[in-house]
Design an enzyme around this catalytic site. Structure first.
Site, PDB file in Angstrom:
ATOM      1  N   HIS A  93       0.793  -1.224   0.000  1.00  0.00           N
ATOM      2  CA  HIS A  93       0.000   0.000   0.000  1.00  0.00           C
ATOM      3  C   HIS A  93       0.834   1.287   0.000  1.00  0.00           C
ATOM      4  CE1 HIS A  93      -4.250  -1.618   1.204  1.00  0.00           C
ATOM      5  NE2 HIS A  93      -3.901  -1.898  -0.034  1.00  0.00           N
ATOM      6  N   ASP A 148      -8.114  -4.346  -2.711  1.00  0.00           N
ATOM      7  CA  ASP A 148      -7.084  -3.590  -1.997  1.00  0.00           C
ATOM      8  C   ASP A 148      -6.460  -2.604  -2.969  1.00  0.00           C
ATOM      9  OD1 ASP A 148      -5.595  -5.229  -3.628  1.00  0.00           O
ATOM     10  OD2 ASP A 148      -4.327  -6.057  -2.045  1.00  0.00           O
TER      11      ASP A 148
END
Length: 266
Positions: A93, A148
């Site tokens: 991320h 995600d």
């Protein structure tokens, strides 16, 4: 020795980052995650780079590496697997955050599959150009897992809530023309023209007013979370700062002189 899983090339002020797991369609595993993170971080604040191109060869990225995931889950205890997968997601991320805050334009050049995290990664870029043969799917629901990579943040903002629900829940594949119509990519070109058009746009961005691009990018990224009053104040501050710098003087002189500006990017 095998080639790196992420290749970085420079041509003038343009850096091109190529995902390099072609045998796996650039599917994301831990090695590619770490390679991508290191490469993006190294370029984020490199002032010699005024535009970043992100590409993947014959395929942009076909999501996560399902064979690797299967190895991880076999025999794993649910609590331990939960910890392990959350740690993995937190490793990738930061790439999304870096692309969004990077003070220079990021251009995705997409051929083949952009699936799962590949679609998330592409949407994190500022601009995206796709070959007419490219195809897209969010894919997560098809393997029983949630999205995600910031896709649940980006997608509703690009296509609207209802369409985002359709793309996420049904996981259907769609073509480049549909991606362009929905605003997920900026433009679609014939496959044979992708590299040339990518180079043309990247060079245009790399010779533009980079500091102004950085402020514009920050304004647009923050706009949906600000009140109108707050956004107007941010615009005033950004305009005033930009107007006090040499690129504004050059832009004015070039316009009045009917010539192409030579921006320094600072």
């Amino acid at each position: 020795m095998s080639e790196p899983v992420v290749l970085v090339a420079r041509e003038g002020a343009v850096a091109t980052l190529t995902l390099n797991r072609p045998q796996a369609l650039n599917a994301l595993n831990r090695d590619l995650t770490l390679g991508l993170r290191d490469a993006v971080f190294s370029l984020e604040n490199d002032e010699s780079v005024r535009c970043l191109v992100l590409r993947g060869g014959e395929h942009f990225m076909a999501g996560g590496d399902l064979k690797w995931f299967q190895e991880l889950v076999q025999g794993g205890e649910p609590g331990a697997l939960r910890v392990q997968f959350e740690a993995f997601i937190h490793e990738v991320h930061p790439v999304i955050l870096s692309l969004r805050r990077m003070p220079k334009p990021v251009l995705a050049s997409v051929r083949g599959a952009a699936a799962g995290f590949g679609l998330s990664l592409m949407m994190a870029c500022d601009l995206a150009i796709a070959a007419d043969s490219a195809y897209f799917t969010l894919a997560y629901s098809s393997i029983g897992v949630t999205p995600d990579g910031g896709s649940t943040f980006a997608l509703p903002r690009i296509v609207g809530q209802k369409k985002a629900m359709e793309i996420a829940l049904l996981g259907e594949r769609f073509d480049a023309a549909t991606a362009e119509r929905l605003g997920i990519v900026n433009r679609v070109v014939p496959s044979a023209s992708l590299e040339a058009e990518t180079t043309r746009i990247a060079n245009r961005l790399a010779t533009g007013p980079t500091a102004v691009y950085a402020r514009t990018k920050a304004l647009l990224n923050g706009s949906l979370n600000n009140t109108l009053e707050s956004q107007l104040q941010r615009e005033a501050e950004a305009f005033a700062r930009s107007a006090s710098e040499p690129d504004f003087q050059e832009g004015l002189a070039a316009f009045i002189g009917k010539r192409k500006p030579a921006f320094k990017g600072r």
